[in-house]
Design a protein around this motif. Structure first.
Motif, short mmCIF file in Angstrom:
data_model
loop_
_atom_site.label_atom_id
_atom_site.label_comp_id
_atom_site.label_asym_id
_atom_site.label_seq_id
_atom_site.Cartn_x
_atom_site.Cartn_y
_atom_site.Cartn_z
N HIS A 38 29.56 22.89 -7.67
CA HIS A 38 28.87 23.43 -6.51
C HIS A 38 27.81 24.47 -6.86
CE1 HIS A 38 29.32 24.85 -2.04
NE2 HIS A 38 28.27 24.06 -2.23
N HIS A 39 27.07 24.15 -7.90
CA HIS A 39 25.89 24.94 -8.26
C HIS A 39 26.20 26.40 -8.60
CE1 HIS A 39 24.16 21.38 -6.47
NE2 HIS A 39 24.83 21.64 -5.37
N GLY A 40 27.47 26.65 -8.98
CA GLY A 40 27.85 28.01 -9.32
C GLY A 40 28.30 28.82 -8.12
N SER A 41 28.67 28.15 -7.05
CA SER A 41 29.09 28.83 -5.84
C SER A 41 30.45 29.50 -6.00
CB SER A 41 29.15 27.83 -4.68
OG SER A 41 29.71 28.43 -3.52
N THR A 42 30.67 30.55 -5.21
CA THR A 42 31.93 31.28 -5.25
C THR A 42 33.11 30.46 -4.76
OG1 THR A 42 32.99 33.36 -4.59
CG2 THR A 42 31.69 32.23 -2.91
N ASN A 43 32.86 29.38 -3.98
CA ASN A 43 33.96 28.57 -3.46
C ASN A 43 34.28 27.36 -4.34
OD1 ASN A 43 31.83 26.87 -2.89
ND2 ASN A 43 31.87 27.24 -0.68
N ALA A 44 33.86 27.41 -5.59
CA ALA A 44 34.16 26.34 -6.55
C ALA A 44 34.53 26.97 -7.88
CB ALA A 44 32.97 25.40 -6.73
N THR A 45 35.08 26.17 -8.81
CA THR A 45 35.55 26.64 -10.12
C THR A 45 36.51 27.81 -9.96
OG1 THR A 45 33.32 26.08 -10.95
CG2 THR A 45 34.83 27.15 -12.48
N PRO A 46 37.76 27.54 -9.55
CA PRO A 46 38.74 28.60 -9.34
C PRO A 46 38.98 29.44 -10.59
CG PRO A 46 39.53 26.51 -8.46
CD PRO A 46 38.31 26.20 -9.28
N ILE A 47 39.36 30.67 -10.40
CA ILE A 47 39.64 31.59 -11.52
C ILE A 47 40.65 31.01 -12.50
CG2 ILE A 47 40.61 33.85 -12.10
CD1 ILE A 47 39.34 34.92 -9.53
N PRO A 48 41.78 30.42 -12.03
CA PRO A 48 42.75 29.86 -12.99
C PRO A 48 42.15 28.75 -13.85
CG PRO A 48 43.75 30.07 -10.82
CD PRO A 48 42.27 30.29 -10.64
N ALA A 49 41.16 28.02 -13.30
CA ALA A 49 40.51 26.96 -14.06
C ALA A 49 39.66 27.55 -15.17
CB ALA A 49 39.67 26.09 -13.15
N VAL A 50 38.92 28.60 -14.85
CA VAL A 50 38.09 29.27 -15.86
C VAL A 50 38.96 29.77 -16.99
CG1 VAL A 50 36.50 31.16 -16.32
CG2 VAL A 50 36.35 29.91 -14.16
N GLY A 51 40.08 30.43 -16.65
CA GLY A 51 40.97 31.00 -17.65
C GLY A 51 41.63 29.98 -18.55
N ALA A 52 41.74 28.72 -18.08
CA ALA A 52 42.40 27.67 -18.86
C ALA A 52 41.43 26.83 -19.66
CB ALA A 52 43.22 26.78 -17.93
N MET A 53 40.13 27.06 -19.50
CA MET A 53 39.14 26.23 -20.18
C MET A 53 39.10 26.46 -21.68
SD MET A 53 35.77 26.14 -17.74
CE MET A 53 35.85 25.39 -16.11
N ASN A 54 38.82 25.39 -22.40
CA ASN A 54 38.63 25.44 -23.85
C ASN A 54 37.49 26.42 -24.14
OD1 ASN A 54 38.24 24.94 -26.57
ND2 ASN A 54 37.41 22.88 -26.27
N GLU A 55 37.76 27.39 -24.97
CA GLU A 55 36.75 28.40 -25.27
C GLU A 55 35.59 27.85 -26.09
OE1 GLU A 55 39.28 31.40 -27.05
OE2 GLU A 55 39.18 32.60 -25.21
N ASP A 56 35.74 26.65 -26.64
CA ASP A 56 34.67 26.03 -27.40
C ASP A 56 33.84 25.06 -26.57
OD1 ASP A 56 35.33 27.35 -29.79
OD2 ASP A 56 36.86 25.86 -30.27
N CYS A 57 34.10 25.01 -25.27
CA CYS A 57 33.35 24.07 -24.45
C CYS A 57 31.98 24.66 -24.08
CB CYS A 57 34.12 23.70 -23.18
SG CYS A 57 34.06 24.92 -21.86
N ALA A 58 31.09 23.78 -23.69
CA ALA A 58 29.78 24.19 -23.20
C ALA A 58 29.70 23.80 -21.73
CB ALA A 58 28.67 23.51 -24.00
N ALA A 59 28.80 24.44 -21.02
CA ALA A 59 28.69 24.18 -19.59
C ALA A 59 27.24 24.12 -19.15
CB ALA A 59 29.43 25.24 -18.79
N MET A 60 26.98 23.34 -18.11
CA MET A 60 25.67 23.27 -17.48
C MET A 60 25.84 23.49 -15.99
SD MET A 60 23.72 20.03 -19.25
CE MET A 60 22.47 20.28 -20.54
N CYS A 61 24.88 24.22 -15.42
CA CYS A 61 24.91 24.50 -13.99
C CYS A 61 23.54 24.21 -13.40
CB CYS A 61 25.29 25.96 -13.75
SG CYS A 61 25.37 26.44 -12.01
N SER A 62 23.47 23.25 -12.50
CA SER A 62 22.23 22.94 -11.81
C SER A 62 22.18 23.79 -10.54
CB SER A 62 22.15 21.44 -11.47
OG SER A 62 20.90 21.14 -10.89
N THR A 63 21.23 24.71 -10.49
CA THR A 63 21.24 25.67 -9.40
C THR A 63 19.84 26.21 -9.15
OG1 THR A 63 22.44 27.59 -8.53
CG2 THR A 63 21.74 27.68 -10.85
#
Length: 505
Positions: free
Chosen positions: A407-432
């Motif tokens: 959701h383009h980096g919106s506050t109502n997407a990507t829950p905090i628990p999901a961020v905390g569980a993500m692989n620290e070696d991953c890369a991310a892209m945000c279309s916004t």
């Protein structure tokens, strides 16, 4: 390596504040046969067979800069060479007029051949390009099309509900058209996003028609929900695997917000009976409780009278009207609330796909909001204290190599628990696009500052925004460049640092 400038957080808030103030033999046609999702037992071997291993570095994600929307081209090894997967193609708010250039670039890159096309959900900022460039896409040969099952025309329940949502959107659009306040204008943008009203032409209905029957070779169309085993096109069989994580199953009833009975009943009722004309909720029956200022002594309103604010000042008789304005401002905005529910319901219908190729895992979540995430993070509805995500969710998030920010980096997407569980070696892209929606003062700005900070930290500054590059007449976004002074390893911009950003892994 990417570096982050000092004071980025403060600068981002400042920039947000300033900008938000201005702003694939050919199968039968899908429309006749409409293949349905297969169970694990009945699925094609392609869906269950592990992807073949091949040389590394031949997976590429291209993120186009089109404004506030999603347009991603995923290139993976296919049986006959590089195969292309298109995931959404649309823009709505903050349209910078580059989608035509981006689509033409994609046509050259793919030679009018796509192994798979995915539409995550029914929003213009994810599908308008299919309408505005209908003739361009009609020349494409496509292996298969995947769409959220909430748009399955052969499911009577889904079709009825979408018709009701469209009715709500049309009614809201008419009532919101005359409003000039910021809340009304943002609500109007959300409604037009649901309908597909855009400057570059076409509608969501036209875009959906293209996806269902408009491609040159009339590929099969599949409608999926979380837990379904997808059918891969022949070009991708054995080369990649895909797991559908969301949306929640339609038969999950009211357990998840993605299929929330109360929300659906509310919107369905509005679709059938009509949206109230009042812009604010009226808690009392006007026929029984109507009163005017003249029903009260004049002195009743003295404490609201501007003339009596100063000592020994005379009353100006404006206390009653000032009180009326104050009470009106305190009432919930019914039209804005309905627009929010409409927007959130469509977002939560997003198809969430986890691809695996060459041992690499890539997660695309569309615009999934909390209910969609809750289904596959927890397997149950969650309110209150976080009970902890499931082991399966931890396994998924802890192993992803790429994340398409929801959701383009919106506050109502990507829950905090999901961020905390993500692989620290991953890369991310945000279309916004900065300033398209929300307000820094209300902590609703998009992209949300705190979320971007958390993702930057988690990924080791390997989060890249679409507006980091120039496109058309739009220069690189100041905020994006402030957050990231140079692109991280693996990321490369388009020619002359324009139009798109590639990530290879």
């Amino acid at each position: 390596m990417a570096t982050r400038k000092k004071g980025a957080e403060a600068s981002r808030e400042a920039v947000n504040a300033s900008k938000s103030s201005t702003r694939k033999k050919t199968p039968k046609t899908a429309s006749r046969t409409t293949p349905t999702a297969k169970s694990a037992e009945g699925s094609s071997p392609a869906a269950r067979t592990p992807a073949r291993a091949s040389g590394g570095g031949n997976i590429r994600i291209r993120m186009y800069r089109i404004g506030f929307g999603d347009f991603f081209l995923l290139t993976v090894p296919g049986k006959s060479g590089p195969a292309h997967i298109l995931i959404d193609c649309g823009v709505h708010a903050a349209n910078i007029g580059t989608i035509d250039d981006c689509i033409k670039n994609m046509k050259e890159e793919t030679n009018d051949r796509l192994a798979l096309v995915i539409l995550t959900h029914y929003h213009a900022d994810h599908m308008s390009g299919f309408a505005s460039n209908y003739d361009d896409f009609a020349q494409f040969e496509v292996g298969a099309v995947w769409i959220t099952n909430r748009l399955d025309p052969h499911n009577s329940g889904a079709s009825k509900f979408m018709a009701q949502l469209n009715s709500v959107a049309q009614q809201l659009k008419m009532q919101l058209a005359a409003r000039a306040d910021s809340a009304g204008e943002e609500a109007h943008h959300k409604v037009e996003n649901a309908l597909g009203v855009s400057a570059n032409g076409g509608s969501n209905a036209k875009a959906l028609k293209l996806l269902q029957s408009g491609f040159k070779n009339k590929p099969p169309v599949y409608y999926y929900q979380g837990g379904d085993t997808p059918t891969l096109p022949d070009e991708l069989e054995g080369m990649i695997t895909a797991e559908i994580l969301g949306p929640s199953p339609k038969d999950s009833g009211g357990e998840f917000a993605a299929s929330d009975n109360k929300t659906e009943q509310y919107l369905a009722a509005l679709g059938d009976s009509g949206v109230p004309e009042a812009t604010e909720i009226e808690p009392f029956d006007r026929r029984k409780w109507l009163a005017t200022a003249s029903d009260y002594p004049a002195s009743t309103f003295n404490e609201f009278d501007t003339g009596l604010i100063g000592r020994r000042a005379k009353a100006k008789g404006g206390g009653a009207s000032k009180l009326e304005r104050a009470l009106k401002a305190m009432q919930p905005d019914a039209l804005a609330a309905a627009a929010d529910k409409l927007d959130g319901t469509l977002n939560n219908q997003s198809l969430v796909v986890l691809f695996t190729c060459n041992g690499k895992k890539l997660l695309f979540v569309g615009d999934a909001q909390w209910g969609n995430w809750a289904y596959w993070l927890y397997g149950k509805a969650v309110t209150g204290a976080d009970p902890g995500i499931t082991d399966r969710a931890k396994e998924i998030l802890g192993s992803i190599d790429f994340y398409k920010v929801g959701h383009h980096g919106s506050t109502n997407a990507t829950p905090i628990p999901a961020v905390g569980a993500m692989n620290e070696d991953c890369a991310a892209m945000c279309s916004t696009a900065t300033g398209a929606y929300g307000s820094p003062a209300k902590k609703t700005e998009v992209p949300r500052t705190a979320l971007m900070d958390a993702l930057e930290k988690r990924t080791g500054n390997r989060l890249v925004r679409s507006d980091w590059v120039a496109a058309g007449d739009a220069k690189p976004d100041e905020q994006a460049r402030e957050e990231l002074s140079s692109l991280p390893s693996g990321f490369t911009p388009g020619e002359n640092e324009e139009l798109y950003i590639d990530y290879k892994l």
